[in-house]
Design a protein around this motif. Structure first.
Motif, mmCIF file in Angstrom:
data_model
loop_
_atom_site.group_PDB
_atom_site.id
_atom_site.type_symbol
_atom_site.label_atom_id
_atom_site.label_comp_id
_atom_site.label_asym_id
_atom_site.label_seq_id
_atom_site.Cartn_x
_atom_site.Cartn_y
_atom_site.Cartn_z
ATOM 1 N N ALA B 112 9.707 3.735 -15.972
ATOM 2 C CA ALA B 112 8.287 4.064 -16.151
ATOM 3 C C ALA B 112 7.429 2.803 -16.010
ATOM 4 N N ALA B 113 7.900 1.716 -16.578
ATOM 5 C CA ALA B 113 7.156 0.449 -16.470
ATOM 6 C C ALA B 113 7.124 -0.018 -15.010
ATOM 7 N N ALA B 114 8.238 0.143 -14.309
ATOM 8 C CA ALA B 114 8.293 -0.250 -12.895
ATOM 9 C C ALA B 114 7.322 0.592 -12.071
ATOM 10 N N TRP B 115 7.265 1.894 -12.375
ATOM 11 C CA TRP B 115 6.375 2.750 -11.603
ATOM 12 C C TRP B 115 4.911 2.381 -11.822
ATOM 13 N N ALA B 116 4.579 1.945 -13.030
ATOM 14 C CA ALA B 116 3.197 1.527 -13.299
ATOM 15 C C ALA B 116 2.805 0.363 -12.383
ATOM 16 N N VAL B 117 3.733 -0.557 -12.174
ATOM 17 C CA VAL B 117 3.463 -1.691 -11.286
ATOM 18 C C VAL B 117 3.348 -1.207 -9.833
ATOM 19 N N ALA B 118 4.270 -0.327 -9.435
ATOM 20 C CA ALA B 118 4.251 0.201 -8.073
ATOM 21 C C ALA B 118 2.952 0.957 -7.812
ATOM 22 N N ARG B 119 2.534 1.733 -8.791
ATOM 23 C CA ARG B 119 1.347 2.570 -8.645
ATOM 24 C C ARG B 119 0.093 1.726 -8.383
ATOM 25 N N GLU B 120 0.038 0.589 -9.051
ATOM 26 C CA GLU B 120 -1.098 -0.314 -8.838
ATOM 27 C C GLU B 120 -1.142 -0.794 -7.377
ATOM 28 N N MET B 121 0.024 -1.120 -6.835
ATOM 29 C CA MET B 121 0.095 -1.518 -5.423
ATOM 30 C C MET B 121 -0.320 -0.372 -4.514
ATOM 31 N N LEU B 122 0.098 0.840 -4.880
ATOM 32 C CA LEU B 122 -0.177 2.024 -4.063
ATOM 33 C C LEU B 122 -1.649 2.435 -4.133
ATOM 34 N N GLN B 123 -2.408 1.773 -4.993
ATOM 35 C CA GLN B 123 -3.842 2.053 -5.087
ATOM 36 C C GLN B 123 -4.666 0.937 -4.468
ATOM 37 N N ASN B 124 -3.986 -0.080 -3.921
ATOM 38 C CA ASN B 124 -4.694 -1.256 -3.419
ATOM 39 C C ASN B 124 -4.646 -1.323 -1.891
ATOM 40 N N PRO B 125 -5.775 -1.036 -1.238
ATOM 41 C CA PRO B 125 -5.778 -1.015 0.231
ATOM 42 C C PRO B 125 -5.555 -2.394 0.858
ATOM 43 N N GLU B 126 -5.620 -3.465 0.060
ATOM 44 C CA GLU B 126 -5.351 -4.799 0.613
ATOM 45 C C GLU B 126 -3.857 -5.068 0.759
ATOM 46 N N VAL B 127 -3.045 -4.222 0.139
ATOM 47 C CA VAL B 127 -1.592 -4.369 0.283
ATOM 48 C C VAL B 127 -1.150 -3.527 1.479
ATOM 49 N N GLY B 128 -0.637 -4.188 2.518
ATOM 50 C CA GLY B 128 -0.288 -3.497 3.754
ATOM 51 C C GLY B 128 1.071 -2.837 3.728
ATOM 52 N N LEU B 129 1.970 -3.384 2.926
ATOM 53 C CA LEU B 129 3.335 -2.857 2.843
ATOM 54 C C LEU B 129 3.814 -2.916 1.399
ATOM 55 N N VAL B 130 4.347 -1.800 0.932
ATOM 56 C CA VAL B 130 4.939 -1.734 -0.414
ATOM 57 C C VAL B 130 6.409 -1.353 -0.256
ATOM 58 N N VAL B 131 7.299 -2.168 -0.801
ATOM 59 C CA VAL B 131 8.733 -1.860 -0.773
ATOM 60 C C VAL B 131 9.178 -1.445 -2.168
ATOM 61 N N LEU B 132 9.701 -0.229 -2.259
ATOM 62 C CA LEU B 132 10.160 0.315 -3.551
ATOM 63 C C LEU B 132 11.682 0.359 -3.489
ATOM 64 N N ASP B 133 12.266 -0.798 -3.835
ATOM 65 C CA ASP B 133 13.700 -0.998 -3.615
ATOM 66 C C ASP B 133 14.524 -0.281 -4.688
ATOM 67 N N GLU B 134 15.448 0.543 -4.230
ATOM 68 C CA GLU B 134 16.342 1.321 -5.105
ATOM 69 C C GLU B 134 15.591 2.383 -5.919
ATOM 70 N N LEU B 135 14.397 2.729 -5.469
ATOM 71 C CA LEU B 135 13.684 3.821 -6.158
ATOM 72 C C LEU B 135 14.515 5.104 -6.140
ATOM 73 N N ASN B 136 15.258 5.325 -5.054
ATOM 74 C CA ASN B 136 16.042 6.570 -4.977
ATOM 75 C C ASN B 136 17.030 6.719 -6.131
ATOM 76 N N ILE B 137 17.545 5.583 -6.608
ATOM 77 C CA ILE B 137 18.488 5.640 -7.734
ATOM 78 C C ILE B 137 17.762 6.141 -8.987
ATOM 79 N N ALA B 138 16.563 5.609 -9.207
ATOM 80 C CA ALA B 138 15.788 6.036 -10.374
ATOM 81 C C ALA B 138 15.427 7.520 -10.283
#
Lengths: 202, 202
Positions: B112-138
């Motif tokens: 849940a804490a990791a997703w909060a960090v990821a979510r912030e990136m996913l809301q930022n149009p200045e970030v061109g690429l987001v890598v969610l490594d091993e998310l499939n395991i979670a």
């Protein structure tokens, strides 16, 4: 998500058993040597996985050599990025996909020149990782002789890692490799009409 | 290799036909948007292909965010390397493979804490690429709710690329993705007794 103690207990017991299995397998694998890795198949990720290993090796302070046997385009992000990194020798030797050049004799000469550069890296024990990008294409069209390539790969320094990428890895290379992955396409954005995007496809 | 004019002529004609087919396909794919890429399967290269795209994106001067949902070990080459690169935000949020922690409640909280960090990136149009490594395991162990994850992925800036890695990608994520590759193992050095080598496996 609702948590029940039962579910957690069952999960934890299952994970304890899994840990035993994983630990046993790790204990059994103790040989230390350079690995010959082949990324083949029709899916995405063959070259990019090789470039990810370049970053990984640089993080371990290894020297890295890259030879690109087929030049898709001249403005790739990976080339722009890694050319600025100390410890990387990056050579784009190919002239384009073979259906772009349409000149077999020239492609054969280009591949021979590229192999001469690769061979020098494969004789240098200070190079920890060599990436031979799209080499499989040059082998598939018989621009290079697979036996000669395999002989040079076998003669390399024992701790040197090599990554070979490209569709249609020849059976003799698969046989010689330690690790082989088939990047199998499940779906591709291109088929859905999405242009090759910077940062993703080049 | 012996060259015959006949062979060269036939090859060149075949390549000319191939070029027509490829050119037509490229002309048909004109949509420009961020791509959702999923690397799954049991073979090698899922994460390393993601890290290769980090290098590629940096070469195009994009900003990149990486969240690692499972921390395999603390001394990976990719982390050491990319942490020194401007333009990269690298977050290791997981505590270890789930069979290492053996504590489901803690794993859920960590995810849940990791997703909060990821979510912030996913809301930022200045970030061109987001890598969610091993998310499939979670997702596989249901540490995170797949519908919530998909909603946040769909709501991201239109030009942002996302890479999700890990075995066992859930069907709903495969459905939502633009490009999905199954890294299918053909053979692995580990099975032949070779230790996980630096620069190759970590």
């Amino acid at each position: 998500m609702t948590q029940t103690p039962d579910r957690d207990t069952r999960h934890n017991a299952r994970m304890a058993r899994k840990k035993d299995v994983v630990d046993d397998r790790i204990a059994a694998a103790q040989a230390e040597r350079g690995v010959l890795l082949v990324n083949t198949g029709n899916g995405k990720g063959k070259s990019s996985a090789g470039f990810g290993l370049v970053a990984r090796a640089l993080g371990h302070r290894m020297r890295v050599g890259v030879v690109q046997f087929i030049k898709g385009r001249s403005d790739t992000g990976e080339e722009a990025f890694f050319r600025t990194q100390p410890g990387v020798a990056w050579h784009v030797m190919g002239e384009g996909f073979t259906w772009e050049t349409q000149d077999r004799a020239r492609d054969v000469a280009t591949a021979a020149a590229a192999w001469a550069v690769a061979r020098e890296m494969l004789q240098n024990p200070e190079v920890g990782l060599v990436v031979l990008d799209e080499l499989n294409i040059a082998l598939k069209y018989q621009y290079l002789d697979v036996d000669r390539v395999l002989a040079d790969l076998r003669a390399r320094p024992p701790m040197q890692h090599v990554v070979v990428t490209g569709r249609g890895a020849p059976p003799a290379l698969v046989e010689a490799a330690d690790t082989v992955t088939d990047m199998t396409p499940v779906k591709h954005a291109f088929a859905a009409g999405v242009k090759a995007m910077s940062g993703m496809e080049w």
